[in-house]
Design a protein around this motif. Structure first.
Motif: not given
Length: 338
Positions: A36-39, A270-277, A304-307, A332-337
């Motif tokens: 989702d890019r906010g559109s 058009k812009k629309s509501q984003r998927i909540p973080l 939390n039900n996200r990749l 899009i979640y990116i993290g470091k151990k």
């Protein structure tokens, strides 16, 4: 949540198939699932396969040293998550674009996916990206019957040898692609030609492609060449800034009297509501590793039900690791151990 089954495939990379029984969420990764890019348009990435090896590919698709795994999502499970993403956006979605880090038409169930997505209440328009090489008269008829609205077709040169060079394949046939373009415009599917402008490389080819678009009376959306950490780099070109890019489009617009600067309004976006973080930058969370990452030294986990893509990580599947979240843009979640 079960462990992923990995199938061996040729020539050297392996295939990860994701189905409903895996319970793996399909929001959170860049290379698969729903973005989702906010559109009012959702990106859908069903697989990572690619049959070409473009010299300038921003994702370095079809490079087994960079991407040792391919991924494919089962149709019914993908549709489940498209519906879930639409709910999370308060049902403010009217378009689906089927794209990929590879070639979307390589997904075995592409026509079925379009058909199922078109059944979702509120979805008015479905589009897809393609390099065109896997599209035949039969396939185009199937896509048309399924309800596809537009194909964004990548063509970067009309020269026989040069186009093979740019696509990195001796099997690329520009005459077949030209015939494919004509078949598309003679169907109910809209055609949008999407060349990448490579300064110093295909400058003389872009005018030919503009003329082709004028001949076919279709849109042409010239793309800016972008470089990322793992991009496949075209040695003879360089990335230019947006000012220089639009200046060049201005010049071509005046020369050919054809609209080249296309924006959201031209595609009814058009812009629309984003998927909540569900996570924020700097959060430290326990992530369960469920499959190897798309890049070397990466793993993909769930929290939390996200990749979550975990960089610099080679822990075994099913491990739970503490991860510091580095990026959350577009969910899009990116993290470091740690």
């Amino acid at each position: 949540m079960k462990l992923i089954e990995i199938e061996e495939s040729k020539p050297s990379n392996r295939l990860i198939k994701i189905d409903r029984s895996s319970n793996i969420p399909l929001i959170g990764a860049i290379h698969i699932g729903v973005i989702d890019r906010g559109s009012n348009l959702l990106q859908v990435r069903a697989s990572t396969y690619c049959n070409m090896k473009c010299t300038f590919c921003s994702t370095a698709a079809n490079s087994f040293d960079i991407h040792p795994y391919n991924y494919e999502i089962k149709l019914d499970y993908l549709v489940d998550w498209i519906k879930e993403a639409i709910k999370l956006k308060n049902n403010d979605v009217s378009q689906i674009n089927i794209d990929s880090v590879g070639e979307p038409a390589a997904y075995p169930y592409i026509a079925e996916l379009i058909k199922e997505v078109k059944k979702i209440p509120g979805i008015e328009y479905v589009t897809m990206q393609s390099n065109g090489t896997l599209l035949s008269s039969i396939k185009i008829a199937q896509l048309e019957k399924a309800g596809l609205g537009r194909i964004n077709l990548s063509i970067h040169s009309l020269d026989e040898d040069f186009s093979k060079q740019l696509f990195g394949s001796k099997f690329y046939d520009i005459e077949k692609i030209r015939a494919t373009c004509k078949m598309i415009v003679n169907s109910k599917i809209e055609l949008n030609i999407t060349p990448v402008y490579l300064p110093g490389v295909n400058d003389s080819e872009i005018p030919e492609l503009i003329n082709l678009a004028k001949e076919l009376k279709c849109k042409i959306s010239i793309q800016k060449y972008e470089l990322y950490k793992y991009s496949r780099k075209e040695k003879k070109t360089k990335m230019i800034n947006w000012f220089k890019f639009y200046k060049k489009l201005d010049e071509w617009e005046k020369e050919f009297d054809y609209k080249l600067k296309l924006g959201p309004i031209d595609f009814n976006m058009k812009k629309s509501q984003r998927i909540p973080l569900v996570m924020n930058r700097e959060d430290v969370v326990p992530v369960k590793l469920v499959m190897p990452g798309w890049m070397p030294d990466e793993m993909i986990g769930v929290y939390n039900n996200r990749l979550v893509t975990v960089v610099d990580c080679n822990k075994p599947l099913n491990s739970i690791v503490r991860v510091k979240i580095l990026e959350t843009k577009d969910s899009i979640y990116i993290g470091k151990k740690i």
